[in-house]
Design a protein around this motif. Structure first.
Motif, PDB file in Angstrom:
ATOM      1  N   ASP A  68       0.801  -1.224   0.000  1.00 15.30           N
ATOM      2  CA  ASP A  68       0.000   0.000   0.000  1.00 15.30           C
ATOM      3  C   ASP A  68       0.838   1.279   0.000  1.00 15.30           C
ATOM      4  O   ASP A  68       0.392   2.319  -0.496  1.00 15.30           O
ATOM      5  CB  ASP A  68      -0.953   0.021   1.204  1.00 15.30           C
ATOM      6  CG  ASP A  68      -2.022  -1.053   1.120  1.00 15.30           C
ATOM      7  OD1 ASP A  68      -2.426  -1.382  -0.013  1.00 15.30           O
ATOM      8  OD2 ASP A  68      -2.439  -1.569   2.173  1.00 15.30           O
ATOM      9  N   ASP A  69       2.046   1.193   0.559  1.00 15.86           N
ATOM     10  CA  ASP A  69       2.855   2.408   0.674  1.00 15.86           C
ATOM     11  C   ASP A  69       4.345   2.072   0.693  1.00 15.86           C
ATOM     12  O   ASP A  69       5.020   2.235   1.713  1.00 15.86           O
ATOM     13  CB  ASP A  69       2.464   3.162   1.961  1.00 15.86           C
ATOM     14  CG  ASP A  69       3.064   4.560   2.029  1.00 15.86           C
ATOM     15  OD1 ASP A  69       3.595   5.030   0.993  1.00 15.86           O
ATOM     16  OD2 ASP A  69       2.981   5.185   3.102  1.00 15.86           O
ATOM     17  N   PRO A  70       4.878   1.609  -0.422  1.00 15.16           N
ATOM     18  CA  PRO A  70       6.301   1.218  -0.449  1.00 15.16           C
ATOM     19  C   PRO A  70       7.258   2.366  -0.163  1.00 15.16           C
ATOM     20  O   PRO A  70       8.367   2.141   0.333  1.00 15.16           O
ATOM     21  CB  PRO A  70       6.490   0.685  -1.875  1.00 15.16           C
ATOM     22  CG  PRO A  70       5.393   1.305  -2.671  1.00 15.16           C
ATOM     23  CD  PRO A  70       4.236   1.413  -1.728  1.00 15.16           C
ATOM     24  N   ASP A  71       6.845   3.615  -0.438  1.00 10.51           N
ATOM     25  CA  ASP A  71       7.728   4.753  -0.177  1.00 10.51           C
ATOM     26  C   ASP A  71       8.065   4.885   1.303  1.00 10.51           C
ATOM     27  O   ASP A  71       9.110   5.434   1.658  1.00 10.51           O
ATOM     28  CB  ASP A  71       7.074   6.051  -0.666  1.00 10.51           C
ATOM     29  CG  ASP A  71       7.161   6.194  -2.179  1.00 10.51           C
ATOM     30  OD1 ASP A  71       8.282   6.140  -2.715  1.00 10.51           O
ATOM     31  OD2 ASP A  71       6.116   6.334  -2.820  1.00 10.51           O
ATOM     32  N   ASN A  72       7.172   4.401   2.161  1.00 11.22           N
ATOM     33  CA  ASN A  72       7.404   4.494   3.602  1.00 11.22           C
ATOM     34  C   ASN A  72       7.743   3.150   4.235  1.00 11.22           C
ATOM     35  O   ASN A  72       7.660   2.988   5.446  1.00 11.22           O
ATOM     36  CB  ASN A  72       6.174   5.095   4.287  1.00 11.22           C
ATOM     37  CG  ASN A  72       6.004   6.565   3.972  1.00 11.22           C
ATOM     38  OD1 ASN A  72       6.953   7.345   4.064  1.00 11.22           O
ATOM     39  ND2 ASN A  72       4.797   6.968   3.581  1.00 11.22           N
ATOM     40  N   SER A  73       8.143   2.201   3.408  1.00 10.95           N
ATOM     41  CA  SER A  73       8.546   0.894   3.911  1.00 10.95           C
ATOM     42  C   SER A  73       9.939   0.962   4.508  1.00 10.95           C
ATOM     43  O   SER A  73      10.814   1.670   4.004  1.00 10.95           O
ATOM     44  CB  SER A  73       8.524  -0.124   2.765  1.00 10.95           C
ATOM     45  OG  SER A  73       9.222  -1.301   3.118  1.00 10.95           O
ATOM     46  N   ILE A  74      10.175   0.204   5.584  1.00  8.85           N
ATOM     47  CA  ILE A  74      11.502   0.140   6.186  1.00  8.85           C
ATOM     48  C   ILE A  74      12.504  -0.472   5.199  1.00  8.85           C
ATOM     49  O   ILE A  74      13.700  -0.157   5.227  1.00  8.85           O
ATOM     50  CB  ILE A  74      11.479  -0.689   7.501  1.00  8.85           C
ATOM     51  CG1 ILE A  74      12.845  -0.657   8.197  1.00  8.85           C
ATOM     52  CG2 ILE A  74      11.057  -2.112   7.232  1.00  8.85           C
ATOM     53  CD1 ILE A  74      13.272   0.708   8.671  1.00  8.85           C
ATOM     54  N   ILE A  75      12.004  -1.328   4.289  1.00  6.77           N
ATOM     55  CA  ILE A  75      12.873  -1.938   3.282  1.00  6.77           C
ATOM     56  C   ILE A  75      13.477  -0.860   2.383  1.00  6.77           C
ATOM     57  O   ILE A  75      14.672  -0.863   2.089  1.00  6.77           O
ATOM     58  CB  ILE A  75      12.092  -2.956   2.430  1.00  6.77           C
ATOM     59  CG1 ILE A  75      11.641  -4.146   3.286  1.00  6.77           C
ATOM     60  CG2 ILE A  75      12.936  -3.436   1.251  1.00  6.77           C
ATOM     61  CD1 ILE A  75      12.774  -4.977   3.844  1.00  6.77           C
ATOM     62  N   PHE A  76      12.617   0.092   1.958  1.00 10.59           N
ATOM     63  CA  PHE A  76      13.073   1.173   1.084  1.00 10.59           C
ATOM     64  C   PHE A  76      13.391   2.416   1.910  1.00 10.59           C
ATOM     65  O   PHE A  76      12.738   3.446   1.800  1.00 10.59           O
ATOM     66  CB  PHE A  76      12.018   1.474   0.019  1.00 10.59           C
ATOM     67  CG  PHE A  76      11.739   0.307  -0.873  1.00 10.59           C
ATOM     68  CD1 PHE A  76      12.696  -0.138  -1.778  1.00 10.59           C
ATOM     69  CD2 PHE A  76      10.540  -0.368  -0.802  1.00 10.59           C
ATOM     70  CE1 PHE A  76      12.453  -1.231  -2.598  1.00 10.59           C
ATOM     71  CE2 PHE A  76      10.280  -1.456  -1.616  1.00 10.59           C
ATOM     72  CZ  PHE A  76      11.242  -1.890  -2.515  1.00 10.59           C
ATOM     73  N   SER A  77      14.394   2.270   2.755  1.00  8.96           N
ATOM     74  CA  SER A  77      14.832   3.373   3.612  1.00  8.96           C
ATOM     75  C   SER A  77      16.345   3.395   3.662  1.00  8.96           C
ATOM     76  O   SER A  77      17.019   2.490   3.155  1.00  8.96           O
ATOM     77  CB  SER A  77      14.272   3.196   5.032  1.00  8.96           C
ATOM     78  OG  SER A  77      14.904   2.109   5.683  1.00  8.96           O
ATOM     79  N   ASP A  78      16.869   4.415   4.268  1.00  9.03           N
ATOM     80  CA  ASP A  78      18.319   4.545   4.376  1.00  9.03           C
ATOM     81  C   ASP A  78      18.926   3.424   5.207  1.00  9.03           C
ATOM     82  O   ASP A  78      20.119   3.148   5.112  1.00  9.03           O
ATOM     83  CB  ASP A  78      18.656   5.912   4.986  1.00  9.03           C
ATOM     84  CG  ASP A  78      20.148   6.229   4.886  1.00  9.03           C
ATOM     85  OD1 ASP A  78      20.727   6.033   3.806  1.00  9.03           O
ATOM     86  OD2 ASP A  78      20.726   6.664   5.897  1.00  9.03           O
TER      87      ASP A  78
END
Length: 216
Positions: A68-78
């Motif tokens: 639903d919100d990959p931009d805020n996924s821990i996977i896609f983070s720094d």
């Protein structure tokens, strides 16, 4: 690191040669899809264990948690693999996380891939149809051939598990559960701003991530 260690680029070459073999794609779109990818993942896991035997094994990502919100996924983070969308000011290169400014191999022969078949026009080990000139891993997600695409679908996942024949199961799983995330994370980008929306083999593919299929 020992006999079981394989570099990231060498693993990429193995997948590359399967997809672009002159004999056809013998890692997808057939009953061998599941077993080939299990073996491929085992090689990846063995390589990680060769570096650090204290880890329990290859980490598993259940993308259903992030659809639903990959931009805020821990996977896609720094903290992990960097932003879901690359930096638009740097031709969508990944600039944070573990893949920040990760250089794409520009000598395919060094890992066993013939550069005449397994590189793009700029000499990088990318899809031959890719016009990406950036030396770094890029992500242009969310759009495939002009249509918005997601990293996966909970409904699609459940649908695959309801298939009654093996042929329908692997066909559904290959495209819906496995392929969707490849395309969504990599996406497709126009070569120029005035290019019309393309489709099929005209699309410029940016393969961004690889999925574990063990769970399903």
């Amino acid at each position: 690191y020992g006999d079981k260690f394989i570099t990231y680029d060498a693993l990429l070459c193995k997948h590359y040669t399967v997809v672009h073999s002159l004999k056809g794609d013998y890692g997808h779109f057939g009953p061998y899809f599941l077993i080939w990818h299990r073996i491929f993942e085992l090689a990846f896991e063995d390589s990680l264990l060769a570096i650090d035997s204290d880890i329990s094994g290859l980490p598993y990502w259940d993308y259903r948690e992030d659809v639903d919100d990959p931009d805020n996924s821990i996977i896609f983070s720094d903290s992990y693999f960097g932003s879901y969308t690359g930096d638009a000011n740097e031709t969508y290169a990944v600039t944070d996380g573990y893949f920040a400014y990760w250089k794409v191999n520009n000598d395919p022969a060094s890992v066993g891939c013939d550069p005449n078949f397994f590189s793009n026009a700029y000499g990088y080990m990318r899809d031959p149809l890719s016009f990406t000139s950036s030396p770094y891993v890029v992500r242009y997600p969310g759009e495939t051939c002009g249509e918005t695409s997601g990293i996966g679908s909970v409904t699609g996942w459940d649908m695959c598990l309801e298939q009654e024949t093996f042929a329908d199961f692997f066909s559904c799983q290959d495209r819906s559960c496995h392929g969707a995330a490849h395309w969504a994370i990599g996406g497709t980008a126009k070569v120029s701003e005035d290019q019309e929306t393309s489709s099929g083999r005209d699309c410029t593919s940016f393969i961004g991530a690889y999925l574990s299929i063990d769970n399903i």
